[in-house]
Write a protein that holds these residues in place. Structure first.
Motif, PDB file in Angstrom:
ATOM      1  N   ALA A 173       0.811  -1.209   0.000  1.00  0.00           N
ATOM      2  CA  ALA A 173       0.000   0.000   0.000  1.00  0.00           C
ATOM      3  C   ALA A 173       0.848   1.265   0.000  1.00  0.00           C
ATOM      4  CB  ALA A 173      -0.926  -0.006   1.205  1.00  0.00           C
ATOM      5  N   ASP A 174       2.054   1.207   0.545  1.00  0.00           N
ATOM      6  CA  ASP A 174       2.863   2.412   0.618  1.00  0.00           C
ATOM      7  C   ASP A 174       3.870   2.517  -0.530  1.00  0.00           C
ATOM      8  OD1 ASP A 174       4.287   0.269   1.529  1.00  0.00           O
ATOM      9  OD2 ASP A 174       5.254   1.323   3.177  1.00  0.00           O
ATOM     10  N   VAL A 175       3.726   1.706  -1.568  1.00  0.00           N
ATOM     11  CA  VAL A 175       4.586   1.796  -2.747  1.00  0.00           C
ATOM     12  C   VAL A 175       3.808   2.519  -3.840  1.00  0.00           C
ATOM     13  CG1 VAL A 175       5.811   0.506  -4.528  1.00  0.00           C
ATOM     14  CG2 VAL A 175       5.847  -0.288  -2.179  1.00  0.00           C
ATOM     15  N   LYS A 176       4.411   3.571  -4.368  1.00  0.00           N
ATOM     16  CA  LYS A 176       3.763   4.356  -5.413  1.00  0.00           C
ATOM     17  C   LYS A 176       4.565   4.223  -6.698  1.00  0.00           C
ATOM     18  CE  LYS A 176       1.888   7.548  -2.131  1.00  0.00           C
ATOM     19  NZ  LYS A 176       2.080   8.740  -1.405  1.00  0.00           N
ATOM     20  N   LYS A 177       3.851   4.127  -7.791  1.00  0.00           N
ATOM     21  CA  LYS A 177       4.509   4.034  -9.089  1.00  0.00           C
ATOM     22  C   LYS A 177       5.218   5.348  -9.389  1.00  0.00           C
ATOM     23  CE  LYS A 177       3.734   2.317 -13.678  1.00  0.00           C
ATOM     24  NZ  LYS A 177       2.783   1.788 -14.634  1.00  0.00           N
ATOM     25  N   THR A 178       6.413   5.238  -9.927  1.00  0.00           N
ATOM     26  CA  THR A 178       7.201   6.418 -10.242  1.00  0.00           C
ATOM     27  C   THR A 178       7.879   6.215 -11.591  1.00  0.00           C
ATOM     28  OG1 THR A 178       8.881   7.951  -9.393  1.00  0.00           O
ATOM     29  CG2 THR A 178       9.275   5.615  -9.058  1.00  0.00           C
ATOM     30  N   SER A 179       8.535   7.238 -12.084  1.00  0.00           N
ATOM     31  CA  SER A 179       9.220   7.101 -13.367  1.00  0.00           C
ATOM     32  C   SER A 179      10.491   6.277 -13.185  1.00  0.00           C
ATOM     33  CB  SER A 179       9.559   8.479 -13.949  1.00  0.00           C
ATOM     34  OG  SER A 179      10.654   9.037 -13.248  1.00  0.00           O
TER      35      SER A 179
ATOM     36  N   LEU B 196       8.293   3.679  -5.802  1.00  0.00           N
ATOM     37  CA  LEU B 196       8.944   4.365  -4.694  1.00  0.00           C
ATOM     38  C   LEU B 196       8.236   3.949  -3.425  1.00  0.00           C
ATOM     39  CD1 LEU B 196      10.715   6.504  -3.280  1.00  0.00           C
ATOM     40  CD2 LEU B 196       9.008   8.206  -3.955  1.00  0.00           C
ATOM     41  N   GLU B 197       8.976   3.358  -2.506  1.00  0.00           N
ATOM     42  CA  GLU B 197       8.433   2.989  -1.202  1.00  0.00           C
ATOM     43  C   GLU B 197       8.656   4.162  -0.265  1.00  0.00           C
ATOM     44  OE1 GLU B 197       9.191  -0.336   2.261  1.00  0.00           O
ATOM     45  OE2 GLU B 197       9.727  -0.802   0.208  1.00  0.00           O
ATOM     46  N   ALA B 198       7.560   4.765   0.124  1.00  0.00           N
ATOM     47  CA  ALA B 198       7.656   5.942   0.976  1.00  0.00           C
ATOM     48  C   ALA B 198       7.998   5.527   2.400  1.00  0.00           C
ATOM     49  CB  ALA B 198       6.343   6.712   0.954  1.00  0.00           C
ATOM     50  N   GLY B 199       8.689   6.376   3.066  1.00  0.00           N
ATOM     51  CA  GLY B 199       9.064   6.128   4.447  1.00  0.00           C
ATOM     52  C   GLY B 199      10.040   7.197   4.884  1.00  0.00           C
TER      53      GLY B 199
ATOM     54  N   LYS C 102      13.175   6.943   4.823  1.00  0.00           N
ATOM     55  CA  LYS C 102      14.232   6.937   3.808  1.00  0.00           C
ATOM     56  C   LYS C 102      13.647   6.333   2.536  1.00  0.00           C
ATOM     57  CE  LYS C 102      17.858   6.366   7.222  1.00  0.00           C
ATOM     58  NZ  LYS C 102      18.953   5.532   7.690  1.00  0.00           N
ATOM     59  N   PRO C 103      13.808   7.012   1.407  1.00  0.00           N
ATOM     60  CA  PRO C 103      13.209   6.488   0.170  1.00  0.00           C
ATOM     61  C   PRO C 103      13.894   5.200  -0.289  1.00  0.00           C
ATOM     62  CG  PRO C 103      14.565   8.403  -0.292  1.00  0.00           C
ATOM     63  CD  PRO C 103      14.514   8.271   1.198  1.00  0.00           C
ATOM     64  N   ARG C 104      13.093   4.357  -0.936  1.00  0.00           N
ATOM     65  CA  ARG C 104      13.585   3.103  -1.499  1.00  0.00           C
ATOM     66  C   ARG C 104      12.936   2.945  -2.873  1.00  0.00           C
ATOM     67  NH1 ARG C 104      15.420  -1.944   0.620  1.00  0.00           N
ATOM     68  NH2 ARG C 104      14.821  -3.671  -0.712  1.00  0.00           N
ATOM     69  N   TYR C 105      13.758   3.003  -3.902  1.00  0.00           N
ATOM     70  CA  TYR C 105      13.275   2.873  -5.272  1.00  0.00           C
ATOM     71  C   TYR C 105      13.474   1.442  -5.755  1.00  0.00           C
ATOM     72  CZ  TYR C 105      12.955   7.939  -5.746  1.00  0.00           C
ATOM     73  OH  TYR C 105      12.602   9.254  -5.601  1.00  0.00           O
ATOM     74  N   THR C 106      12.487   0.955  -6.487  1.00  0.00           N
ATOM     75  CA  THR C 106      12.557  -0.385  -7.061  1.00  0.00           C
ATOM     76  C   THR C 106      12.228  -0.286  -8.539  1.00  0.00           C
ATOM     77  OG1 THR C 106      11.795  -1.361  -4.991  1.00  0.00           O
ATOM     78  CG2 THR C 106      11.626  -2.723  -6.934  1.00  0.00           C
TER      79      THR C 106
ATOM     80  N   VAL D 282      15.775  -7.831 -14.978  1.00  0.00           N
ATOM     81  CA  VAL D 282      16.614  -7.090 -14.049  1.00  0.00           C
ATOM     82  C   VAL D 282      15.743  -6.544 -12.922  1.00  0.00           C
ATOM     83  CG1 VAL D 282      18.158  -5.105 -13.783  1.00  0.00           C
ATOM     84  CG2 VAL D 282      18.194  -6.441 -15.894  1.00  0.00           C
ATOM     85  N   ARG D 283      16.199  -6.755 -11.708  1.00  0.00           N
ATOM     86  CA  ARG D 283      15.550  -6.163 -10.520  1.00  0.00           C
ATOM     87  C   ARG D 283      16.573  -5.204  -9.909  1.00  0.00           C
ATOM     88  NH1 ARG D 283      15.583  -7.268  -4.999  1.00  0.00           N
ATOM     89  NH2 ARG D 283      13.789  -6.415  -3.939  1.00  0.00           N
ATOM     90  N   PHE D 284      16.231  -3.933  -9.844  1.00  0.00           N
ATOM     91  CA  PHE D 284      17.116  -2.881  -9.373  1.00  0.00           C
ATOM     92  C   PHE D 284      16.496  -2.242  -8.147  1.00  0.00           C
ATOM     93  CE2 PHE D 284      18.151   1.613  -9.233  1.00  0.00           C
ATOM     94  CZ  PHE D 284      19.514   1.644  -9.430  1.00  0.00           C
ATOM     95  N   VAL D 285      17.265  -2.126  -7.062  1.00  0.00           N
ATOM     96  CA  VAL D 285      16.801  -1.483  -5.836  1.00  0.00           C
ATOM     97  C   VAL D 285      17.850  -0.463  -5.418  1.00  0.00           C
ATOM     98  CG1 VAL D 285      16.120  -1.810  -3.439  1.00  0.00           C
ATOM     99  CG2 VAL D 285      15.586  -3.569  -5.120  1.00  0.00           C
ATOM    100  N   ALA D 286      17.412   0.775  -5.159  1.00  0.00           N
ATOM    101  CA  ALA D 286      18.306   1.821  -4.667  1.00  0.00           C
ATOM    102  C   ALA D 286      17.694   2.404  -3.405  1.00  0.00           C
ATOM    103  CB  ALA D 286      18.478   2.918  -5.729  1.00  0.00           C
ATOM    104  N   PHE D 287      18.509   2.518  -2.366  1.00  0.00           N
ATOM    105  CA  PHE D 287      17.992   2.986  -1.078  1.00  0.00           C
ATOM    106  C   PHE D 287      19.120   3.669  -0.307  1.00  0.00           C
ATOM    107  CE2 PHE D 287      19.446  -1.332  -0.812  1.00  0.00           C
ATOM    108  CZ  PHE D 287      20.221  -1.370   0.333  1.00  0.00           C
TER     109      PHE D 287
END
Length: 162
Positions: free
Chosen positions: A53-59, A82-85, A87-91, A155-160
């Motif tokens: 629920a707290d993940v929002k689609k982003t570019s 983008l997982e809001a919190g 600290k941001p976490r992009y997937t 490819v699965r990319f995660v940046a945090f």
């Protein structure tokens, strides 16, 4: 001889009392419970729980740029969030040509690290990379690559931030 009077009893015109009402009321309780469970199962099956629920689609450009990367040429089927919190976490998830993976990673991390094919945590993952924040980058990056075929890889990319 004495004659005795024979009593005759008249038959009842109405129906006798049955126990169907009690039987049906006892049967109604489990039927309602089963119906409620089926309704909950159907609601659960048709609920979209693929994304938290707290993940929002982003570019995807924004998600990859957060980890110092760019979207590779020829990538398709991309989804980024983008997982809001605090600290941001992009997937990001996408498919790209298998032959271009090494060049894409080298362009994003010219000083290293390189992709590795061992100790990736999951037997299904063919290559992975873990990069901590290096000079000029804001985030730690994790990349997991699974080869779908001889020509394509997922490819699965995660940046945090740490």
């Amino acid at each position: 001889m004495t004659q005795t009077d024979i009593e005759t009893v008249a038959e009842q015109d109405g129906r006798g009392r049955t126990r169907w009402g009690i039987f049906l009321s006892i049967l109604a309780v489990p039927t309602l419970v089963v119906a409620a469970l089926l309704a909950l199962l159907i609601a659960w099956l048709f609920t979209d729980d693929s994304v938290a629920a707290d993940v929002k689609k982003t570019s995807c450009a924004q998600a990859l740029a957060f980890g110092g990367m760019q979207m590779p040429e020829g990538a398709n089927d991309a989804w980024c969030g983008l997982e809001a919190g605090s600290k941001p976490r992009y997937t990001a998830r996408f498919r790209m040509p298998r032959a271009e993976i090494d060049a894409w990673v080298a362009a994003g991390f010219p000083l290293g690290p390189k992709l590795r094919t061992t100790q990736c945590g999951d037997a299904q993952i063919d290559a992975c990379l873990d990069a901590g924040p290096v000079a000029g980058e804001r985030a730690s990056v994790q990349i997991e690559i699974t080869h779908d075929s001889r020509n394509w890889s997922e490819v699965r990319f995660v940046a945090f931030t740490l």
